[in-house]
Scaffold this motif. Structure first.
Motif, PDB file in Angstrom:
ATOM      1  N   CYS A 101       0.789  -1.180   0.251  1.00  0.00           N
ATOM      2  CA  CYS A 101      -0.206   0.060   0.052  1.00  0.00           C
ATOM      3  C   CYS A 101       0.977   1.139   0.079  1.00  0.00           C
ATOM      4  CB  CYS A 101      -0.967   0.120   1.123  1.00  0.00           C
ATOM      5  SG  CYS A 101      -0.126  -0.153   2.685  1.00  0.00           S
ATOM      6  N   ASP A 102       0.204   2.362  -0.151  1.00  0.00           N
ATOM      7  CA  ASP A 102       0.992   3.698  -0.398  1.00  0.00           C
ATOM      8  C   ASP A 102       0.722   4.246   0.986  1.00  0.00           C
ATOM      9  OD1 ASP A 102       1.271   3.899  -3.210  1.00  0.00           O
ATOM     10  OD2 ASP A 102      -0.895   3.615  -3.125  1.00  0.00           O
ATOM     11  N   ILE A 103      -0.125   4.408   1.705  1.00  0.00           N
ATOM     12  CA  ILE A 103      -0.300   4.807   3.135  1.00  0.00           C
ATOM     13  C   ILE A 103      -0.979   3.964   4.176  1.00  0.00           C
ATOM     14  CG2 ILE A 103      -2.322   5.972   2.467  1.00  0.00           C
ATOM     15  CD1 ILE A 103      -1.561   8.592   3.914  1.00  0.00           C
ATOM     16  N   ALA A 104      -0.790   3.984   5.367  1.00  0.00           N
ATOM     17  CA  ALA A 104      -1.573   3.478   6.308  1.00  0.00           C
ATOM     18  C   ALA A 104      -2.329   4.248   7.128  1.00  0.00           C
ATOM     19  CB  ALA A 104      -0.547   2.452   7.312  1.00  0.00           C
ATOM     20  N   ALA A 105      -3.797   3.826   7.456  1.00  0.00           N
ATOM     21  CA  ALA A 105      -4.673   4.699   7.915  1.00  0.00           C
ATOM     22  C   ALA A 105      -5.401   3.744   8.958  1.00  0.00           C
ATOM     23  CB  ALA A 105      -5.552   5.506   7.308  1.00  0.00           C
ATOM     24  N   SER A 106      -4.998   3.567  10.239  1.00  0.00           N
ATOM     25  CA  SER A 106      -5.466   2.816  11.014  1.00  0.00           C
ATOM     26  C   SER A 106      -5.770   2.786  12.565  1.00  0.00           C
ATOM     27  CB  SER A 106      -5.084   1.174  10.879  1.00  0.00           C
ATOM     28  OG  SER A 106      -5.839   0.203  11.192  1.00  0.00           O
ATOM     29  N   ALA A 107      -6.068   4.152  12.963  1.00  0.00           N
ATOM     30  CA  ALA A 107      -6.065   4.859  14.269  1.00  0.00           C
ATOM     31  C   ALA A 107      -4.630   4.730  14.733  1.00  0.00           C
ATOM     32  CB  ALA A 107      -7.016   4.024  14.922  1.00  0.00           C
ATOM     33  N   LEU A 108      -3.713   4.934  14.160  1.00  0.00           N
ATOM     34  CA  LEU A 108      -2.238   4.416  14.378  1.00  0.00           C
ATOM     35  C   LEU A 108      -1.611   5.629  15.321  1.00  0.00           C
ATOM     36  CD1 LEU A 108      -0.233   2.058  13.592  1.00  0.00           C
ATOM     37  CD2 LEU A 108       0.407   3.557  11.582  1.00  0.00           C
TER      38      LEU A 108
END
Length: 264
Positions: A101-108
């Motif tokens: 993936c290009d970006i991670a978005a998971s309430a990180l």
């Protein structure tokens, strides 16, 4: 109190959008030029269920994180593609480094350990840990956790906190399994971000107390991918200034107004 995100050159978004549409092999992106894993698509690693940040609805992954990354994709002139990914692969940077993936978005949550493996955007949400129990539980404060089996999500702040306190943690792959284990009596309590646990309060469950941790969420990109990092920060600034962020928080939290604020 709202803390505006650092100022970025919004004009850079338009330039990056043109670059994104004209390039896109899986080896570029670390030299100042924006290249996506898949041409014309911003692929986002995320780990539902974690409502209201990411969850499935009518066969699609939606939520606040998907709405925010959708704004980034729109500014770049590309489509958004959420990719259900194990949280350990997200927080360790493995999924990004493998070009899944290009970006991670998971309430990180942004922390020093993760910053060694990924580059974070400006923070966009404040959070604390909460403890969820069955209604009528005798656990009402931190002292009550002594001797209790605490369900935690692996590789999360809650899991780390439980370990640091010398308490008994039982690890689960995702939030859904945590909640199931509490309902089944496999664990005595569940610990995770209080914002998401609030969605499960009621129907025999309740928030016992909150553990202030001062966490801040950020989006993550592969280390050195400055072009995408700059584009993401520019979008975060835009949606903060034009009111879009407030509208999205109100929509996904169902409160009519934000329950948390972006920070710098």
């Amino acid at each position: 109190m709202r803390h505006p995100l650092p100022v970025s050159a919004l004009a850079a978004v338009a330039l990056l959008a043109l670059t994104a549409c004209s390039s896109g092999n899986d080896t570029a992106g670390d030299d100042g030029e924006l290249a996506l894993v898949n041409d014309g698509t911003l692929t986002v690693c995320t780990n539902p269920p974690f409502e209201p940040f990411e969850y499935e609805e009518d066969g699609e992954i939606v939520g606040l994180d998907m709405a925010i990354t959708g704004e980034i994709a729109a500014d770049l002139g590309v489509e958004l593609r959420p990719l259900n990914t194990g949280f350990d692969a997200i927080e360790s940077g493995a999924a990004l480094n493998a070009r899944q993936c290009d970006i991670a978005a998971s309430a990180l949550t942004i922390n020093e350990a993760r910053e060694k493996n990924v580059d974070f955007t400006d923070a966009y949400f404040d959070a604390d840990q909460g403890v969820l129990v069955a209604s009528g539980s005798t656990v009402t404060d931190e002292a009550g956790l002594e001797g209790a089996k605490i369900g935690v999500q692996q590789a999360t702040t809650g899991a780390t906190w439980v370990d640091e306190q010398g308490l008994e943690g039982v690890q689960f792959e995702d939030l859904g399994l945590q909640i199931q284990s509490l309902r089944n009596g496999q664990v005595d309590v569940v610990m995770n971000d209080v914002t998401v646990l609030e969605a499960y309060a009621g129907d025999g469950l309740e928030i016992a107390f909150v553990v202030p941790t001062g966490e801040q969420y950020g989006l993550a990109v592969r280390t050195g991918n400055t072009a995408l990092l700059d584009a993401a920060n520019a979008t975060l600034e835009r949606i903060t200034q034009d009111g879009t962020y407030d509208e999205l928080v109100a929509e996904y939290f169902g409160t009519g107004e934000p329950t948390a604020e972006p920070t710098d």
